[in-house]
Scaffold this motif. Structure first.
Motif, PDB file in Angstrom:
ATOM      1  N   SER A 161       0.825  -1.201   0.000  1.00 33.85           N
ATOM      2  CA  SER A 161       0.000   0.000   0.000  1.00 33.85           C
ATOM      3  C   SER A 161       0.860   1.252   0.000  1.00 33.85           C
ATOM      4  N   THR A 162       0.355   2.287  -0.678  1.00 36.58           N
ATOM      5  CA  THR A 162       1.059   3.561  -0.723  1.00 36.58           C
ATOM      6  C   THR A 162       0.060   4.671  -1.006  1.00 36.58           C
ATOM      7  N   GLY A 163       0.395   5.886  -0.571  1.00 31.43           N
ATOM      8  CA  GLY A 163      -0.410   7.038  -0.929  1.00 31.43           C
ATOM      9  C   GLY A 163      -1.363   7.489   0.149  1.00 31.43           C
ATOM     10  N   THR A 164      -2.175   8.484  -0.223  1.00 34.10           N
ATOM     11  CA  THR A 164      -3.157   9.055   0.692  1.00 34.10           C
ATOM     12  C   THR A 164      -4.412   9.408  -0.078  1.00 34.10           C
ATOM     13  N   GLY A 165      -5.559   9.261   0.573  1.00 40.32           N
ATOM     14  CA  GLY A 165      -6.825   9.531  -0.092  1.00 40.32           C
ATOM     15  C   GLY A 165      -7.677   8.286  -0.143  1.00 40.32           C
ATOM     16  N   PRO A 166      -8.735   8.278  -0.957  1.00 41.71           N
ATOM     17  CA  PRO A 166      -9.625   7.127  -1.039  1.00 41.71           C
ATOM     18  C   PRO A 166      -8.864   5.858  -1.418  1.00 41.71           C
ATOM     19  N   GLY A 167      -9.236   4.735  -0.818  1.00 38.57           N
ATOM     20  CA  GLY A 167      -8.559   3.474  -1.100  1.00 38.57           C
ATOM     21  C   GLY A 167      -8.931   2.904  -2.452  1.00 38.57           C
ATOM     22  N   VAL A 168      -7.921   2.512  -3.214  1.00 35.46           N
ATOM     23  CA  VAL A 168      -8.113   1.919  -4.542  1.00 35.46           C
ATOM     24  C   VAL A 168      -7.296   0.637  -4.631  1.00 35.46           C
ATOM     25  N   VAL A 169      -7.929  -0.456  -4.981  1.00 33.40           N
ATOM     26  CA  VAL A 169      -7.215  -1.713  -5.208  1.00 33.40           C
ATOM     27  C   VAL A 169      -6.964  -1.859  -6.700  1.00 33.40           C
ATOM     28  N   VAL A 170      -5.707  -2.054  -7.082  1.00 38.09           N
ATOM     29  CA  VAL A 170      -5.326  -2.233  -8.486  1.00 38.09           C
ATOM     30  C   VAL A 170      -5.263  -3.728  -8.792  1.00 38.09           C
ATOM     31  N   LEU A 171      -5.953  -4.124  -9.860  1.00 35.94           N
ATOM     32  CA  LEU A 171      -5.993  -5.522 -10.295  1.00 35.94           C
ATOM     33  C   LEU A 171      -5.173  -5.659 -11.574  1.00 35.94           C
ATOM     34  N   HIS A 172      -4.080  -6.401 -11.482  1.00 33.83           N
ATOM     35  CA  HIS A 172      -3.154  -6.503 -12.607  1.00 33.83           C
ATOM     36  C   HIS A 172      -3.690  -7.397 -13.714  1.00 33.83           C
ATOM     37  N   GLY A 173      -3.074  -7.291 -14.889  1.00 38.51           N
ATOM     38  CA  GLY A 173      -3.459  -8.096 -16.036  1.00 38.51           C
ATOM     39  C   GLY A 173      -2.848  -9.484 -15.992  1.00 38.51           C
ATOM     40  N   GLY A 174      -3.100 -10.254 -17.051  1.00 42.33           N
ATOM     41  CA  GLY A 174      -2.604 -11.620 -17.129  1.00 42.33           C
ATOM     42  C   GLY A 174      -1.136 -11.683 -17.499  1.00 42.33           C
ATOM     43  N   GLY A 175      -0.447 -12.695 -16.966  1.00 44.89           N
ATOM     44  CA  GLY A 175       0.953 -12.905 -17.302  1.00 44.89           C
ATOM     45  C   GLY A 175       1.908 -11.962 -16.607  1.00 44.89           C
ATOM     46  N   VAL A 176       1.388 -11.084 -15.758  1.00 42.09           N
ATOM     47  CA  VAL A 176       2.217 -10.155 -15.011  1.00 42.09           C
ATOM     48  C   VAL A 176       1.723 -10.140 -13.567  1.00 42.09           C
ATOM     49  N   GLY A 177       2.350  -9.318 -12.738  1.00 42.27           N
ATOM     50  CA  GLY A 177       1.935  -9.195 -11.352  1.00 42.27           C
ATOM     51  C   GLY A 177       1.921  -7.754 -10.927  1.00 42.27           C
ATOM     52  N   GLN A 178       1.768  -7.537  -9.628  1.00 36.54           N
ATOM     53  CA  GLN A 178       1.661  -6.171  -9.121  1.00 36.54           C
ATOM     54  C   GLN A 178       2.926  -5.353  -9.366  1.00 36.54           C
ATOM     55  N   ARG A 179       4.055  -6.033  -9.540  1.00 31.85           N
ATOM     56  CA  ARG A 179       5.323  -5.319  -9.771  1.00 31.85           C
ATOM     57  C   ARG A 179       5.221  -4.393 -10.974  1.00 31.85           C
ATOM     58  N   GLU A 180       4.504  -4.835 -12.006  1.00 31.57           N
ATOM     59  CA  GLU A 180       4.405  -4.044 -13.236  1.00 31.57           C
ATOM     60  C   GLU A 180       3.495  -2.822 -13.078  1.00 31.57           C
ATOM     61  N   TYR A 181       2.886  -2.637 -11.918  1.00 31.01           N
ATOM     62  CA  TYR A 181       1.950  -1.518 -11.714  1.00 31.01           C
ATOM     63  C   TYR A 181       2.442  -0.545 -10.642  1.00 31.01           C
ATOM     64  N   GLN A 182       3.722  -0.633 -10.302  1.00 30.81           N
ATOM     65  CA  GLN A 182       4.237   0.259  -9.272  1.00 30.81           C
ATOM     66  C   GLN A 182       4.361   1.697  -9.767  1.00 30.81           C
ATOM     67  N   ARG A 183       4.631   1.879 -11.061  1.00 29.41           N
ATOM     68  CA  ARG A 183       4.634   3.250 -11.598  1.00 29.41           C
ATOM     69  C   ARG A 183       3.237   3.851 -11.513  1.00 29.41           C
ATOM     70  N   LEU A 184       2.229   3.054 -11.851  1.00 28.20           N
ATOM     71  CA  LEU A 184       0.855   3.529 -11.779  1.00 28.20           C
ATOM     72  C   LEU A 184       0.487   3.868 -10.339  1.00 28.20           C
ATOM     73  N   ALA A 185       0.881   3.010  -9.408  1.00 29.97           N
ATOM     74  CA  ALA A 185       0.592   3.263  -7.997  1.00 29.97           C
ATOM     75  C   ALA A 185       1.244   4.557  -7.533  1.00 29.97           C
ATOM     76  N   ALA A 186       2.495   4.760  -7.925  1.00 28.29           N
ATOM     77  CA  ALA A 186       3.201   5.981  -7.520  1.00 28.29           C
ATOM     78  C   ALA A 186       2.541   7.222  -8.106  1.00 28.29           C
ATOM     79  N   ALA A 187       2.038   7.108  -9.338  1.00 30.56           N
ATOM     80  CA  ALA A 187       1.393   8.257  -9.979  1.00 30.56           C
ATOM     81  C   ALA A 187       0.042   8.579  -9.348  1.00 30.56           C
ATOM     82  N   LEU A 188      -0.648   7.572  -8.846  1.00 26.88           N
ATOM     83  CA  LEU A 188      -1.954   7.787  -8.208  1.00 26.88           C
ATOM     84  C   LEU A 188      -1.821   8.169  -6.735  1.00 26.88           C
TER      85      LEU A 188
END
Length: 277
Positions: free
Chosen positions: A18-45
């Motif tokens: 978990s990271t950030g502040t504000g309303p809670g959002v759970v990110v659901l990754h695509g197939g063949g990858v994992g949450q690691r590939e969405y860390q840029r998106l998490a940081a931007a949000l």
């Protein structure tokens, strides 16, 4: 990122980052990858949302696959994360978009945003590739498996327009990259997840029971069926709207440039009672 662990209804551990502040959002990754590939998106949000990432089963650190997994398994894991974090908003990409929309039918959610959701609506797209793909995965023919799938799922890409031997050569080169090696490691997770999408295919009206506000986004450079599915669901789901992002490819969620992130941040960070148009 802050790390914690919850447990699904069957006792399987579900690590959450978990990271950030504000309303809670759970990110659901695509197939063949994992949450690691969405860390840029998490940081931007993160400046506007509290972002929670977790890996679906079969990824390193998550529960291993045993062949009994169903959509209900995925939903139970997600429900555990929502209860653990208190989040009521989702952002799903590709196969994660399918799970997010299915969750909207059965879980208490305020907002759902999806990008290029992996759906099977009115028989589109064709999943005729699935059996050859599954066979190649079983045989350990990684380049063949990935080439067969990519040519079917992303017909607008160069690899789908080249003769097959050249396309497979391109895939072999990709497999030598760090991202390609991670994809190979997770390749066994893809066939069962795609199977679930096919098994739950049907008309867009299947999603009419979603009560949450829904933002359906397709990339302007993604396959045409993504935009078609988003438009169809926008007509069927009471509080949904569809948007096409010009110039955005299917992997834009992983790159997470500001122009891509902005509409998702605006939607997910806004108060629930705000008019979203």
């Amino acid at each position: 990122m802050e790390e914690s662990t919850t447990r699904s209804s069957d006792g399987a551990p579900v690590p959450v980052r978990s990271t950030g502040t504000g309303p809670g959002v759970v990110v659901l990754h695509g197939g063949g990858v994992g949450q690691r590939e969405y860390q840029r998106l998490a940081a931007a949000l993160a400046p506007r949302c509290t972002v929670h990432l977790y890996d679906r089963r079969g990824r390193p650190g998550s529960a291993p696959l045993d062949g009994t997994e169903t959509l209900a398994t995925d939903l139970a894991d997600l429900a555990a994360v929502l209860a653990h974090t208190g989040a009521r908003r989702l952002l799903g990409h590709s196969g994660g978009g399918f799970l997010a929309l299915q969750a909207g039918l059965v879980l208490p959610l305020d907002r759902i945003a999806v990008y290029d959701p992996g759906l099977h609506v009115d028989g589109q797209p064709s999943f005729a590739f699935l059996e050859p793909f599954e066979e190649a995965v079983r045989r350990g023919q990684h380049a063949r498996a990935m080439t067969v799938m990519a040519r079917a799922v992303h017909p607008q890409e160069l690899g789908a327009r080249l003769p097959y031997p050249l396309a497979e050569l391109m895939t072999r080169a990709f497999l030598r990259t760090s991202v390609g090696r991670r994809f190979v490691e997770l390749l066994p997770t893809v066939p069962p997840e795609v199977r679930r999408i096919v098994e739950h295919g049907g008309p867009a009206s299947d999603y009419a029971g979603i009560d949450a506000e829904v933002l359906l986004v397709a990339g302007g450079r993604s396959a045409d069926y993504f935009a078609a599915h988003c438009a169809a669901l926008a007509d069927a789901v009471p509080r949904a709207r569809a948007v096409v992002l010009p110039g955005a490819s299917h992997n834009a969620a992983n790159v997470a440039r500001p122009a891509f992130v902005q509409p998702f941040a605006d939607f997910l960070a806004a108060p629930v009672d705000a008019v979203t148009g």
